[in-house]
Design an enzyme around this catalytic site. Structure first.
Site, short mmCIF file in Angstrom:
data_model
loop_
_atom_site.label_atom_id
_atom_site.label_comp_id
_atom_site.label_asym_id
_atom_site.label_seq_id
_atom_site.Cartn_x
_atom_site.Cartn_y
_atom_site.Cartn_z
N ASP A 181 0.84 -1.20 0.00
CA ASP A 181 0.00 0.00 0.00
C ASP A 181 0.88 1.25 0.00
OD1 ASP A 181 -2.94 1.06 0.76
OD2 ASP A 181 -1.45 2.21 1.87
N ILE A 182 0.56 2.19 -0.89
CA ILE A 182 1.41 3.37 -1.03
C ILE A 182 1.43 4.20 0.26
CG2 ILE A 182 -0.46 4.76 -2.02
CD1 ILE A 182 3.32 4.90 -2.89
#
Length: 275
Positions: free
Chosen positions: A232-233
């Site tokens: 997840d960024i």
């Protein structure tokens, strides 16, 4: 239907205002006069409940319907019947983040199915547009009660016409994914007693559902405590702020081993640290 009020006294401090501030970044989460409006579903019937903080250890709940069942649902969704997992993270590299956000909890979605369709809508688009699309889908195919938009059930979404979903600016692929999960012969609520691996195996077979979506559903739909979406960024950005550099997904996965067995809550705290 008559309403009731219940004061819930907690054994640990709970930063409800912090939780509410994060939740209401989503336009579907409604605050009125310092109270969070929370739909609770009992046997497919929605009861709009309000929650407000009296102090750091007491919540006032105003609701209707079967009180015991409504309170059970609220305790489950707001994680109030279990010890605060942040206590396990005080001695880790997240100690400074725990000091700031440690009295909050990771709140569950309305249902596993809601978490699933929300995750599909959110795939590969920015958060603001994701909120906009989610509101359109929920408003069009769910229901509105007392001004609160309720998410569609699998049956309601399965009845949607493809062209009506496309009209909301969803991509053709996401329309197919949403209709696929709505019509799949899966009892999403019934998977609650399954293992993480069994749930993952069931969901990953659905078109458009990959590891990121599965992890989100396990965390926010089923409340599983030890998931970590290392790709997840937001997680990678949070690690960058914490470490001074952005780790690879593989390194983030290794770094998260220190947070077991409450990696889901560690992920929540990392997200909070960059908001």
């Amino acid at each position: 239907m008559s309403r009731w009020t219940y004061d819930l006294t907690l054994s640990e401090a709970f930063d409800f205002k912090g939780v509410m501030s994060r939740l209401t970044e989503d336009p579907l989460q409604v605050e009125r006069a310092g109270r969070l409006m929370v739909p609770v579903f009992i046997n497919d019937q929605a009861y709009i409940t309000t929650i407000e903080a009296i102090d750091g250890y007491m919540l006032r709940i105003d609701g209707s319907g079967p009180q015991a069942a409504v309170l059970t649902q609220l305790k489950r969704r707001f994680r109030l019947s279990e010890p605060n997992p942040a206590q396990r993270l005080k001695a880790t590299s997240l100690h400074a983040i725990v000091e700031r956000f440690g009295d909050e909890r990771l709140v569950l979605d309305h249902s596993p199915f809601t978490a699933l369709i929300r995750s599909i809508i959110h795939q590969q688009i920015n958060l603001m547009f994701a909120h906009t699309l989610t509101e359109r889908v929920f408003r069009t195919f769910g229901t509105v009660q007392d001004g609160i938009i309720l998410p569609p059930t699998p049956r309601q979404l399965a009845a949607a016409r493809r062209e009506d979903l496309l009209a909301l600016q969803l991509s053709g692929r996401k329309v197919d994914y949403l209709l696929g999960v709505a019509t799949a012969p899966i009892d999403y609520d019934g998977l609650t007693s399954a293992t993480d691996a069994e749930i993952a195996e069931t969901l990953i077979a659905l078109k458009g559902v990959g590891p990121w979506t599965v992890q989100n559903v396990l965390m926010f739909g089923y409340g599983r405590p030890d998931l970590f979406p290392a790709s997840d960024i937001g997680i990678l950005r949070a690690f960058e702020r914490l470490l001074g550099y952005r780790p690879s997904v593989e390194e983030a996965t290794r770094l998260a081993e220190e947070f077991a067995p409450v990696r889901s809550h560690a992920a929540y705290l990392l997200w909070r640290s960059i908001e």
